[in-house]
Design a protein around this motif. Structure first.
Motif, PDB file in Angstrom:
ATOM      1  N   PRO A   1      18.193  -1.711  -1.770  1.00  0.00           N
ATOM      2  CA  PRO A   1      17.176  -0.824  -1.659  1.00  0.00           C
ATOM      3  C   PRO A   1      16.781  -0.995  -0.316  1.00  0.00           C
ATOM      4  CG  PRO A   1      16.405  -2.822  -2.717  1.00  0.00           C
ATOM      5  CD  PRO A   1      17.929  -3.099  -2.462  1.00  0.00           C
ATOM      6  N   THR A   2      16.363   0.388   0.099  1.00  0.00           N
ATOM      7  CA  THR A   2      15.765   0.488   1.457  1.00  0.00           C
ATOM      8  C   THR A   2      14.173   0.091   1.411  1.00  0.00           C
ATOM      9  OG1 THR A   2      17.151   2.253   1.783  1.00  0.00           O
ATOM     10  CG2 THR A   2      15.358   2.188   3.337  1.00  0.00           C
ATOM     11  N   PHE A   3      13.658  -0.508   2.656  1.00  0.00           N
ATOM     12  CA  PHE A   3      11.920  -0.537   2.337  1.00  0.00           C
ATOM     13  C   PHE A   3      11.475   0.080   3.450  1.00  0.00           C
ATOM     14  CE2 PHE A   3      14.323  -4.166   0.521  1.00  0.00           C
ATOM     15  CZ  PHE A   3      13.371  -4.331  -0.623  1.00  0.00           C
ATOM     16  N   VAL A   4      10.104   0.507   3.348  1.00  0.00           N
ATOM     17  CA  VAL A   4       9.492   0.746   4.369  1.00  0.00           C
ATOM     18  C   VAL A   4       8.166   0.316   4.208  1.00  0.00           C
ATOM     19  CG1 VAL A   4      10.496   3.157   4.075  1.00  0.00           C
ATOM     20  CG2 VAL A   4       8.624   2.771   2.803  1.00  0.00           C
ATOM     21  N   LYS A   5       7.325   0.364   5.439  1.00  0.00           N
ATOM     22  CA  LYS A   5       5.838  -0.338   5.438  1.00  0.00           C
ATOM     23  C   LYS A   5       5.074   0.645   4.991  1.00  0.00           C
ATOM     24  CE  LYS A   5       6.248  -3.892   9.057  1.00  0.00           C
ATOM     25  NZ  LYS A   5       5.648  -4.237  10.140  1.00  0.00           N
ATOM     26  N   VAL A   6       4.240  -0.080   4.310  1.00  0.00           N
ATOM     27  CA  VAL A   6       3.115   0.814   3.483  1.00  0.00           C
ATOM     28  C   VAL A   6       1.737   0.098   3.528  1.00  0.00           C
ATOM     29  CG1 VAL A   6       2.383   2.038   1.292  1.00  0.00           C
ATOM     30  CG2 VAL A   6       4.949   1.892   1.790  1.00  0.00           C
ATOM     31  N   ASN A   7       0.695   0.797   3.988  1.00  0.00           N
ATOM     32  CA  ASN A   7      -0.320   0.243   4.195  1.00  0.00           C
ATOM     33  C   ASN A   7      -0.899  -0.051   2.774  1.00  0.00           C
ATOM     34  OD1 ASN A   7      -3.531   0.408   3.859  1.00  0.00           O
ATOM     35  ND2 ASN A   7      -3.524   0.792   5.926  1.00  0.00           N
ATOM     36  N   LEU A   8      -1.197  -1.270   2.468  1.00  0.00           N
ATOM     37  CA  LEU A   8      -1.566  -1.913   1.207  1.00  0.00           C
ATOM     38  C   LEU A   8      -2.806  -1.285   0.536  1.00  0.00           C
ATOM     39  CD1 LEU A   8      -0.341  -3.605  -1.189  1.00  0.00           C
ATOM     40  CD2 LEU A   8      -1.519  -5.796  -0.146  1.00  0.00           C
ATOM     41  N   GLU A   9      -3.709  -1.092   1.465  1.00  0.00           N
ATOM     42  CA  GLU A   9      -5.183  -0.242   0.884  1.00  0.00           C
ATOM     43  C   GLU A   9      -4.764   1.018   0.359  1.00  0.00           C
ATOM     44  OE1 GLU A   9      -8.341  -0.598   3.528  1.00  0.00           O
ATOM     45  OE2 GLU A   9      -7.842  -2.567   4.118  1.00  0.00           O
ATOM     46  N   SER A  10      -3.987   1.888   1.090  1.00  0.00           N
ATOM     47  CA  SER A  10      -3.507   2.969   0.590  1.00  0.00           C
ATOM     48  C   SER A  10      -2.668   3.166  -0.610  1.00  0.00           C
ATOM     49  CB  SER A  10      -2.712   3.969   1.856  1.00  0.00           C
ATOM     50  OG  SER A  10      -3.340   3.893   2.842  1.00  0.00           O
ATOM     51  N   LEU A  11      -1.899   1.939  -0.770  1.00  0.00           N
ATOM     52  CA  LEU A  11      -1.035   2.051  -1.899  1.00  0.00           C
ATOM     53  C   LEU A  11      -1.924   1.758  -3.062  1.00  0.00           C
ATOM     54  CD1 LEU A  11       1.892   1.947  -2.945  1.00  0.00           C
ATOM     55  CD2 LEU A  11       1.952  -0.620  -2.560  1.00  0.00           C
ATOM     56  N   ASN A  12      -2.851   0.526  -2.849  1.00  0.00           N
ATOM     57  CA  ASN A  12      -3.670   0.251  -3.964  1.00  0.00           C
ATOM     58  C   ASN A  12      -4.718   1.473  -4.353  1.00  0.00           C
ATOM     59  OD1 ASN A  12      -2.874  -2.236  -4.196  1.00  0.00           O
ATOM     60  ND2 ASN A  12      -4.405  -3.045  -2.782  1.00  0.00           N
ATOM     61  N   SER A  13      -5.164   2.206  -3.533  1.00  0.00           N
ATOM     62  CA  SER A  13      -6.158   3.426  -3.781  1.00  0.00           C
ATOM     63  C   SER A  13      -5.249   4.391  -4.376  1.00  0.00           C
ATOM     64  CB  SER A  13      -6.586   3.986  -2.589  1.00  0.00           C
ATOM     65  OG  SER A  13      -7.313   3.217  -1.878  1.00  0.00           O
ATOM     66  N   LEU A  14      -3.813   4.579  -3.966  1.00  0.00           N
ATOM     67  CA  LEU A  14      -3.328   5.803  -5.095  1.00  0.00           C
ATOM     68  C   LEU A  14      -2.865   5.015  -6.238  1.00  0.00           C
ATOM     69  CD1 LEU A  14      -1.888   8.274  -4.614  1.00  0.00           C
ATOM     70  CD2 LEU A  14       0.271   6.996  -3.421  1.00  0.00           C
ATOM     71  N   GLN A  15      -2.740   3.804  -6.251  1.00  0.00           N
ATOM     72  CA  GLN A  15      -2.525   3.310  -7.780  1.00  0.00           C
ATOM     73  C   GLN A  15      -3.441   3.643  -8.678  1.00  0.00           C
ATOM     74  OE1 GLN A  15      -2.041  -0.878  -7.890  1.00  0.00           O
ATOM     75  NE2 GLN A  15      -1.207  -0.858  -9.943  1.00  0.00           N
ATOM     76  N   LYS A  16      -4.921   3.104  -7.933  1.00  0.00           N
ATOM     77  CA  LYS A  16      -6.117   3.541  -8.936  1.00  0.00           C
ATOM     78  C   LYS A  16      -6.271   4.947  -9.241  1.00  0.00           C
ATOM     79  CE  LYS A  16     -11.026   2.667  -8.570  1.00  0.00           C
ATOM     80  NZ  LYS A  16     -12.096   2.162  -8.264  1.00  0.00           N
ATOM     81  N   LEU A  17      -5.945   5.851  -8.362  1.00  0.00           N
ATOM     82  CA  LEU A  17      -6.232   7.312  -8.476  1.00  0.00           C
ATOM     83  C   LEU A  17      -5.372   7.581  -9.552  1.00  0.00           C
ATOM     84  CD1 LEU A  17      -6.876   8.707  -5.189  1.00  0.00           C
ATOM     85  CD2 LEU A  17      -8.523   8.552  -6.867  1.00  0.00           C
ATOM     86  N   THR A  18      -4.099   7.145  -9.495  1.00  0.00           N
ATOM     87  CA  THR A  18      -2.953   7.602 -10.410  1.00  0.00           C
ATOM     88  C   THR A  18      -3.345   7.315 -11.912  1.00  0.00           C
ATOM     89  OG1 THR A  18      -1.341   7.589  -8.740  1.00  0.00           O
ATOM     90  CG2 THR A  18      -0.494   7.579 -10.888  1.00  0.00           C
ATOM     91  N   MET A  19      -3.776   6.044 -11.873  1.00  0.00           N
ATOM     92  CA  MET A  19      -4.285   5.375 -13.372  1.00  0.00           C
ATOM     93  C   MET A  19      -5.391   6.051 -13.890  1.00  0.00           C
ATOM     94  SD  MET A  19      -1.771   3.472 -13.855  1.00  0.00           S
ATOM     95  CE  MET A  19      -2.247   2.751 -15.289  1.00  0.00           C
ATOM     96  N   GLU A  20      -6.271   6.749 -13.151  1.00  0.00           N
ATOM     97  CA  GLU A  20      -7.478   7.393 -13.558  1.00  0.00           C
ATOM     98  C   GLU A  20      -7.078   9.007 -13.974  1.00  0.00           C
ATOM     99  OE1 GLU A  20     -10.363   7.159 -10.630  1.00  0.00           O
ATOM    100  OE2 GLU A  20     -10.611   4.947 -10.941  1.00  0.00           O
ATOM    101  N   LEU A  21      -5.705   9.363 -13.947  1.00  0.00           N
ATOM    102  CA  LEU A  21      -5.410  10.609 -14.326  1.00  0.00           C
ATOM    103  C   LEU A  21      -5.979  11.018 -15.787  1.00  0.00           C
ATOM    104  CD1 LEU A  21      -1.745  10.915 -13.236  1.00  0.00           C
ATOM    105  CD2 LEU A  21      -3.510  12.347 -12.370  1.00  0.00           C
TER     106      LEU A  21
END
Length: 181
Positions: free
Chosen positions: A7-27
């Motif tokens: 796999p290829t890895f990229v750095k991701v801001n964890l707060e952004s990732l968590n926020s996106l996860q929360k929004l996705t789960m609220e669909l």
């Protein structure tokens, strides 16, 4: 181009990732079997995105052990296993300082001096190891060394000196209770 198995890895801001996860789960999805499966699939993918290779954590220890062993005039080899496991990055952040402390203690207090190792008929080079292993659904982490082991009397005395326990309390501790201090 990276191979499909690596796999290829990229750095991701964890707060952004968590926020996106929360929004996705609220669909807004209807409450039916398909939407439940979809929510679970999304959750599973987010968990994968939060993980990094354990090797990223393991890579910081060889130099630390080498530098500390030089400073202490000890010959110590660092070994590690489980670098291929994927670990949640929040777990890595919370474990890092703890593992640094444990490995430093293993080199400093666990590994015998060259003279003590020779008297005990041990190889000149001490060994400190850190392993990560998946056991069922849990991550098992083991720090070990081939040093002299724990001295319950020494531990009890240090606990008394630091005011953790009284000498009366220390006298009532068995070997395993002393080591647990």
């Amino acid at each position: 181009a990276p191979s499909k198995s690596e796999p290829t890895f990229v750095k991701v801001n964890l707060e952004s990732l968590n926020s996106l996860q929360k929004l996705t789960m609220e669909l807004s999805l209807p409450d039916d079997e398909n939407s439940t499966e979809l929510r679970q699939a999304i959750q599973d993918h987010w968990q994968v995105l939060r993980k990094i290779p354990a090797q990223k954590l393991l890579d910081r220890f060889p130099r630390m052990v080498r530098d500390l062993s030089r400073h202490l005039s000890k010959d110590v080899r660092f070994e590690s296993t489980g670098g291929g496991l994927a670990i949640d990055r929040m777990l890595v952040e919370s474990l890092e300082n703890i593992l640094v402390h444990m490995i430093r203690n293993a080199v400093d207090h666990g590994i015998d001096s060259a003279e003590e190792r020779a008297k005990a008929h041990k190889p000149c080079e001490g060994r400190v190891s850190l392993s990560f292993e998946e056991v069922d659904e849990y991550l098992q982490i083991v720090v070990s060394d081939d040093g002299r082991g724990l001295n319950p009397d020494f531990i009890r005395q240090k606990a008394i000196d630091k005011g953790i326990i009284s000498s009366g309390e220390a006298g009532g501790l068995d070997k395993s209770e002393s080591i647990a201090l």
